[in-house]
Design an enzyme around this catalytic site. Structure first.
Site, PDB file in Angstrom:
ATOM      1  CB  SER A  66      27.431  20.369 -50.914  1.00 38.49           C
ATOM      2  OG  SER A  66      26.725  21.476 -51.472  1.00 38.49           O
ATOM      3  CE  LYS A  84      24.552  20.951 -54.549  1.00 42.52           C
ATOM      4  NZ  LYS A  84      25.087  22.079 -53.751  1.00 42.52           N
ATOM      5  CB  SER A 109      28.230  24.294 -51.937  1.00 44.34           C
ATOM      6  OG  SER A 109      28.335  23.581 -50.747  1.00 44.34           O
TER       7      SER A 109
END
Ligand code: GLN
Length: 489
Positions: A148, A73, A172
């Site tokens: 997210s 990420k 997330s």
């Protein structure tokens, strides 16, 4: 070689070790899959296969994650790579060091590669808040992948990664894992070092893995955990084998069903799948116990005070002096700050900074921030009381299926409410995992539903054992390598 992309991490490793294929084959297979598909999915913001191939050529496959490529990420620092956090304010920023989790992955033989899309500074539930691109759900490209960590989840579902790392502040990891039909683990607070994770809300953030199986998540957790003197909140714990309880049934396990997690207004089809999964757990030997977490209704409100307060402080460092974007020709220092931040941050991030600054300001601190901290303690006590009666909790991960792109962007409250089942775990610091529990047909396309197990603080080994038992019992209908059945693949 493209069928390699269907494998789980443990299958991949078995293949490396018996010489069926090499880490370089695995990297090339992922490269081809990304080249063929990511134009439609949009999971990656950047990827460098030269470096990954070089690492693959010299990989030691006897190491715990030897030769396994793992996508990252875009909020976790990897030496020399961009780290934008999905924000314009960090456009062009390159990490000057490896986050501790990256150093640990490398030490375990893994190959960190690629930068995965996310909501700006991890604020969001749909990955629509990225300043760069939208990520689409591989099961239906008209829908969001969750957020997210939407890029991290979509990449695994679209077979563009075997496993990835994400971060979970209020759901997330678990929510996008649920909406994309993969497994996502949020470790207990303090289990994994946050050094090198760009901070959103420091008392809630944890890094964790996405993969196609619980077993793979256990292996990755084993590699990234451990005390780190660079993160004083990381815990000094004896070494633990997180796979110790894999491959068992649920005999002797007491599973709590929190009655507040089956609310009016949740999708009836999600509820049905989750209830069927809970019955399945009983068939595997679990004793089901209804429990109550009476302060659940306050969790979303408390989270949006505490998380925004911490974010307003953490994001103060993005001032155009030290990192990333800098406004052109400012008239004075204040103008420099104002314009840099006005130009660099997106609207959701601004909304949170304003909210966080407000709840911390003199006169409101006691009424909002302090009170939220007190309710946080009550929420933590709810879990502690429940865990006196049961070994783990079982509930839905998200009240809804993946929703359509654009459907909620102008309705922040509705977006926030989608986090209702994931947020309390972060407030309480406990561990949680989402595993796929079935598909629901929506407008002609199957969409995944996630089942969430929540465990006591630092009880990951048992949590993983429980999730694995459920997953194994469904392996026939839902093989772990099952790819998204989208027309895009
Ligand atoms: N959706 C939640 C938020 O927007 C959680 C995000 C996260 O876990 N990073 O804050």
């Amino acid at each position: 070689m493209s069928d390699l992309t269907n494998l789980t991490v443990s299958e991949l490793q078995a293949g490396f070790r018996c010489g069926d294929f090499t880490p370089a084959d695995a990297v090339r297979a992922i490269e081809q899959q990304i080249a063929a598909n990511d134009g439609r999915i949009g999971a990656y913001l950047a990827r460098d296969f030269d470096a990954a191939l070089a690492a693959a050529e010299s990989a030691d496959v006897s190491l715990p994650l030897g030769g396994v490529p793992i996508g990252i990420k875009d909020v976790i620092n990897v030496l020399g790579e961009q780290c934008t956090c999905g924000s314009k304010i960090l456009a062009g920023y390159r990490a000057p060091y490896d986050a501790t989790v990256i150093a640990k992955l490398r030490a375990a033989g893994a190959i960190p590669f690629g930068r995965l899309n996310m909501d700006e500074f991890a604020m969001g539930s749909s990955t629509e808040n990225s300043a760069y691109q939208i990520t689409r759900n591989p099961w239906d490209t008209g829908r969001i992948p969750g957020g997210s960590s939407g890029g991290s989840a979509a990449a695994v579902a679209a077979r563009e990664a075997f496993a990835t790392l994400g971060s979970d502040t209020g759901g997330s990891i678990r929510q996008p894992a649920a909406l994309c039909g993969v497994v996502g683990l949020k470790p207990s607070y303090g289990r994994v070092s946050r050094y090198g994770l760009v901070a959103f809300a420091s008392s809630l953030d944890q890094i964790g893995p996405f993969a196609r199986s619980t077993r793979d998540c256990a292996a990755i957790l084993g590699a990234i955990t451990g005390k780190d003197h660079r993160d004083s909140t990381s815990l000094d714990l004896p070494p633990e084998d997180f796979s110790a309880r894999l491959g068992r049934d649920l005999t002797g396990i007491r599973l709590g069903i929190p009655k507040e997690y089956f609310v009016d207004g949740m999708d009836a089809r999600v509820r049905e799948k989750v209830e069927a999964a809970i019955r399945q757990c009983a068939e595997l030997g679990a004793e089901l116990v209804e429990v109550s977490l009476p302060h659940t209704e306050f969790a979303v409100g408390v989270y949006y005070i505490i998380a925004t307060a911490e974010a307003s402080a953490n994001l103060a460092r993005f001032d155009g002096v030290r990192y990333g974007h800098r406004a052109k020709a400012p008239s004075d220092l204040l103008d420099h700050y104002r314009r840099t931040r006005a130009e660099g941050f997106g609207s959701e991030v601004k909304r949170r900074i304003i909210l966080g600054t407000y709840v911390l300001s003199s006169g409101y601190y006691d009424a909002y921030y302090l009170r939220a901290q007190k309710v946080r303690t009550l929420i933590r006590q709810d879990f502690a009381a429940a865990f006196e009666k049961v070994d783990a909790l079982v509930c839905p991960t998200s009240p809804d299926l993946a929703f359509k792109i654009g459907e909620r962007v102008n309705d922040p409250l509705r977006m926030y409410l989608a986090d209702i089942f994931t947020i309390a775990a972060n407030l309480a610091g406990i561990c949680g995992i989402s595993v796929p529990c079935g598909l629901v047909e929506e407008q002609g396309k199957p969409l995944p539903v996630g089942l969430q197990f929540l465990g006591k603080p630092l009880d990951e080994t048992r949590l993983l054992g429980i999730a694995d038992a459920y997953e194994q019992s469904r392996a026939q209908e839902m093989p772990p390598g099952q790819p998204a059945q989208s027309e895009a693949l």
